[in-house]
Design a protein around this motif. Structure first.
Motif, mmCIF file in Angstrom:
data_model
loop_
_atom_site.group_PDB
_atom_site.id
_atom_site.type_symbol
_atom_site.label_atom_id
_atom_site.label_comp_id
_atom_site.label_asym_id
_atom_site.label_seq_id
_atom_site.Cartn_x
_atom_site.Cartn_y
_atom_site.Cartn_z
ATOM 1 N N VAL A 148 0.715 -1.187 0.139
ATOM 2 C CA VAL A 148 -0.099 -0.075 -0.001
ATOM 3 C C VAL A 148 0.934 1.322 0.020
ATOM 4 O O VAL A 148 0.601 2.185 -0.861
ATOM 5 C CB VAL A 148 -0.927 0.066 1.324
ATOM 6 C CG1 VAL A 148 -1.758 1.375 1.342
ATOM 7 C CG2 VAL A 148 -1.989 -1.033 0.925
ATOM 8 N N THR A 149 2.064 1.214 0.592
ATOM 9 C CA THR A 149 2.840 2.300 0.963
ATOM 10 C C THR A 149 3.236 2.667 -0.518
ATOM 11 O O THR A 149 3.583 3.848 -0.924
ATOM 12 C CB THR A 149 3.950 2.116 1.938
ATOM 13 O OG1 THR A 149 3.501 1.825 3.171
ATOM 14 C CG2 THR A 149 4.900 3.165 1.645
ATOM 15 N N ALA A 150 3.670 1.721 -1.393
ATOM 16 C CA ALA A 150 4.350 1.804 -2.662
ATOM 17 C C ALA A 150 3.132 2.275 -3.545
ATOM 18 O O ALA A 150 3.396 3.356 -4.601
ATOM 19 C CB ALA A 150 5.062 0.462 -3.109
ATOM 20 N N VAL A 151 2.046 1.588 -3.661
ATOM 21 C CA VAL A 151 0.968 1.980 -4.660
ATOM 22 C C VAL A 151 0.135 3.204 -4.558
ATOM 23 O O VAL A 151 -0.220 3.905 -5.260
ATOM 24 C CB VAL A 151 0.102 0.789 -4.807
ATOM 25 C CG1 VAL A 151 -0.791 0.349 -3.792
ATOM 26 C CG2 VAL A 151 -0.557 0.706 -6.213
ATOM 27 N N LEU B 112 5.634 12.715 -13.057
ATOM 28 C CA LEU B 112 5.113 12.416 -14.450
ATOM 29 C C LEU B 112 4.398 13.813 -15.240
ATOM 30 O O LEU B 112 4.644 14.026 -16.295
ATOM 31 C CB LEU B 112 4.124 11.251 -14.470
ATOM 32 C CG LEU B 112 3.164 10.904 -15.832
ATOM 33 C CD1 LEU B 112 4.063 10.581 -16.915
ATOM 34 C CD2 LEU B 112 2.137 9.710 -15.506
ATOM 35 N N ILE B 113 3.536 14.569 -14.326
ATOM 36 C CA ILE B 113 2.900 15.391 -14.507
ATOM 37 C C ILE B 113 3.947 16.637 -14.982
ATOM 38 O O ILE B 113 3.851 17.249 -15.948
ATOM 39 C CB ILE B 113 2.019 16.004 -13.460
ATOM 40 C CG1 ILE B 113 0.803 15.034 -13.367
ATOM 41 C CG2 ILE B 113 1.579 17.659 -13.793
ATOM 42 C CD1 ILE B 113 -0.256 15.463 -12.218
ATOM 43 N N GLU B 114 4.896 16.790 -14.244
ATOM 44 C CA GLU B 114 6.164 17.614 -14.310
ATOM 45 C C GLU B 114 6.708 17.402 -15.707
ATOM 46 O O GLU B 114 7.100 18.181 -16.462
ATOM 47 C CB GLU B 114 7.062 17.700 -13.232
ATOM 48 C CG GLU B 114 8.221 18.571 -13.462
ATOM 49 C CD GLU B 114 9.026 18.677 -12.280
ATOM 50 O OE1 GLU B 114 9.481 20.030 -11.950
ATOM 51 O OE2 GLU B 114 9.341 17.785 -11.667
ATOM 52 N N ALA B 115 7.094 16.167 -15.979
ATOM 53 C CA ALA B 115 7.781 15.822 -17.257
ATOM 54 C C ALA B 115 6.904 16.047 -18.267
ATOM 55 O O ALA B 115 7.297 16.520 -19.552
ATOM 56 C CB ALA B 115 8.218 14.350 -17.154
ATOM 57 N N MET B 116 5.577 15.639 -18.495
ATOM 58 C CA MET B 116 4.628 15.955 -19.624
ATOM 59 C C MET B 116 4.666 17.576 -19.823
ATOM 60 O O MET B 116 4.661 17.717 -20.955
ATOM 61 C CB MET B 116 3.392 15.391 -19.134
ATOM 62 C CG MET B 116 3.168 13.891 -19.052
ATOM 63 S SD MET B 116 1.564 13.315 -18.226
ATOM 64 C CE MET B 116 0.513 13.810 -19.526
ATOM 65 N N ALA C 34 10.785 0.823 -14.896
ATOM 66 C CA ALA C 34 11.368 1.503 -13.973
ATOM 67 C C ALA C 34 10.368 1.900 -12.882
ATOM 68 O O ALA C 34 10.785 1.894 -11.562
ATOM 69 C CB ALA C 34 11.914 3.118 -14.700
ATOM 70 N N ILE C 35 8.977 1.960 -13.102
ATOM 71 C CA ILE C 35 8.123 2.228 -12.209
ATOM 72 C C ILE C 35 7.953 0.829 -11.436
ATOM 73 O O ILE C 35 7.797 1.078 -9.772
ATOM 74 C CB ILE C 35 6.521 2.327 -12.852
ATOM 75 C CG1 ILE C 35 6.527 3.525 -13.607
ATOM 76 C CG2 ILE C 35 5.556 2.190 -11.800
ATOM 77 C CD1 ILE C 35 5.366 3.853 -14.581
ATOM 78 N N ILE C 36 7.963 -0.190 -11.881
ATOM 79 C CA ILE C 36 7.879 -1.470 -10.918
ATOM 80 C C ILE C 36 9.227 -1.614 -10.130
ATOM 81 O O ILE C 36 9.113 -1.785 -8.860
ATOM 82 C CB ILE C 36 7.906 -2.752 -11.933
ATOM 83 C CG1 ILE C 36 6.557 -3.012 -12.587
ATOM 84 C CG2 ILE C 36 7.890 -3.895 -11.062
ATOM 85 C CD1 ILE C 36 6.405 -3.995 -13.632
ATOM 86 N N GLU C 37 10.338 -1.410 -10.602
ATOM 87 C CA GLU C 37 11.465 -1.162 -9.698
ATOM 88 C C GLU C 37 11.465 -0.287 -8.477
ATOM 89 O O GLU C 37 11.848 -0.651 -7.651
ATOM 90 C CB GLU C 37 12.853 -1.082 -10.539
ATOM 91 C CG GLU C 37 13.167 -2.246 -11.462
ATOM 92 C CD GLU C 37 14.293 -1.932 -12.262
ATOM 93 O OE1 GLU C 37 15.193 -1.236 -11.744
ATOM 94 O OE2 GLU C 37 14.669 -2.527 -13.476
ATOM 95 N N ALA C 38 11.059 0.935 -8.971
ATOM 96 C CA ALA C 38 10.789 2.105 -8.020
ATOM 97 C C ALA C 38 9.826 1.690 -6.819
ATOM 98 O O ALA C 38 10.313 2.011 -5.619
ATOM 99 C CB ALA C 38 10.376 3.343 -8.462
ATOM 100 N N MET C 39 8.697 1.124 -7.230
ATOM 101 C CA MET C 39 7.868 0.612 -6.285
ATOM 102 C C MET C 39 8.286 -0.593 -5.609
ATOM 103 O O MET C 39 7.945 -0.484 -4.191
ATOM 104 C CB MET C 39 6.420 0.278 -6.866
ATOM 105 C CG MET C 39 5.700 1.609 -7.542
ATOM 106 S SD MET C 39 4.361 1.165 -8.295
ATOM 107 C CE MET C 39 3.068 0.503 -7.030
ATOM 108 N N THR C 40 8.910 -1.439 -6.067
ATOM 109 C CA THR C 40 9.697 -2.489 -5.450
ATOM 110 C C THR C 40 10.684 -2.036 -4.221
ATOM 111 O O THR C 40 10.589 -2.558 -3.230
ATOM 112 C CB THR C 40 10.212 -3.398 -6.187
ATOM 113 O OG1 THR C 40 9.367 -4.046 -7.308
ATOM 114 C CG2 THR C 40 11.000 -4.785 -5.429
#
Length: 267
Positions: free
Chosen positions: A166-169, A180-184, A249-255
């Motif tokens: 839950v902390t990650a997601v 993501l918003i900043e990069a977009m 990258a998202i999966i690794e970051a959340m892990t």
């Protein structure tokens, strides 16, 4: 019934706002304690709640006691109030990484305990809160807690063992979404769009996309495919994201986030 809040930070205020806006509890039946007298004056003026600098008074009066303090202060607060907590009061902790077992041990006796992992979108009424109950909470008490956390977003019951996930997601994920918003927006600025307008377009696109997932109940992959026309602009963008490891990258970051959460819970 009375609600008590120890801690007058942003998350506690978000909970109080949701409670009052949805008429779950009247302001006169809410008491807030904190050492910051100026902050207490502000919340009393804005919401009409009762305030005190004495945590023991809040613990004595509350039928549902929200511990809205940071993890490093949680156990000193518990030591201060544990002899003043009523036997049938429900304790709600939002301290990250602090288990039901550890909190119960700190109180030194069986209590009615709820562990919550909220997130910062609660501040705009769109929070996502994970809720874990210990075995002493009744069905009626569970419903009260669910009503509270549904009042400023969504509350979901989870097994406590899922709190690291839950902390990650949801707990930490607003940071990823802001990136993501900043990069977009940066890319839109490259294309000539004024920056503030770029933030508006990017943020609204993210919010609308999330709403489609929640309301349509369609698989995110299916919704993605709906946007990707053959030989179109979107599929080219998706291909570039895949080439650059967007998903991994998202999966690794959340892990990594989950692993860090587990480490913190062991301390």
């Amino acid at each position: 019934m009375k609600f008590g809040f120890i801690g007058n930070g942003n998350m506690g205020r978000a909970i109080i706002c949701g409670i009052l806006d949805n008429s779950i509890m009247n302001a006169e039946n809410i008491i807030v304690s904190d050492l910051d007298r100026e902050g207490l004056e502000w919340i009393k003026s804005k919401y009409g709640v009762n305030t005190t600098v004495d945590n023991k008074i809040t613990a004595q009066q509350a039928d549902v006691l929200f511990l809205c303090v940071k993890p490093q202060f949680l156990y000193s607060v518990i030591e201060e109030i544990r002899d003043f907590l009523n036997e049938n009061s429900v304790v709600v902790s939002i301290a990250a990484g602090q288990s039901i077992e550890a909190i119960t041990e700190a109180f030194g006796r069986k209590i009615k305990l709820v562990r919550i992992m909220p997130n910062t979108p609660a501040l705009v009424g769109e929070g996502m809160s994970a809720i874990a109950f210990n075995e002493n909470i009744s069905a009626a008490e569970k419903q009260i807690i669910l009503d509270v956390f549904d009042s400023f977003g969504r509350g979901e019951i989870v097994n406590e063992g899922l709190m690291d996930a839950v902390t990650a997601v949801s707990g930490s994920s607003p940071a990823y979404v802001f990136m993501l918003i900043e990069a977009m927006a940066d890319a839109a600025v490259i294309g000539g769009m004024p920056r503030q307008q770029a933030y508006t377009f990017a943020a609204q696109a993210v919010m609308g996309s999330a709403k489609m997932v929640l309301e349509s109940r369609r698989h995110p992959g299916e919704l993605k495919d709906m946007v990707c026309s053959p030989a179109g602009t979107t599929i080219d963008a998706v291909a570039i994201l895949e080439k650059n490891g967007f998903r991994s990258a998202i999966i690794e970051a959340m892990t990594g986030c989950m692993n860090k959460s587990k480490e913190l819970g062991k301390k």
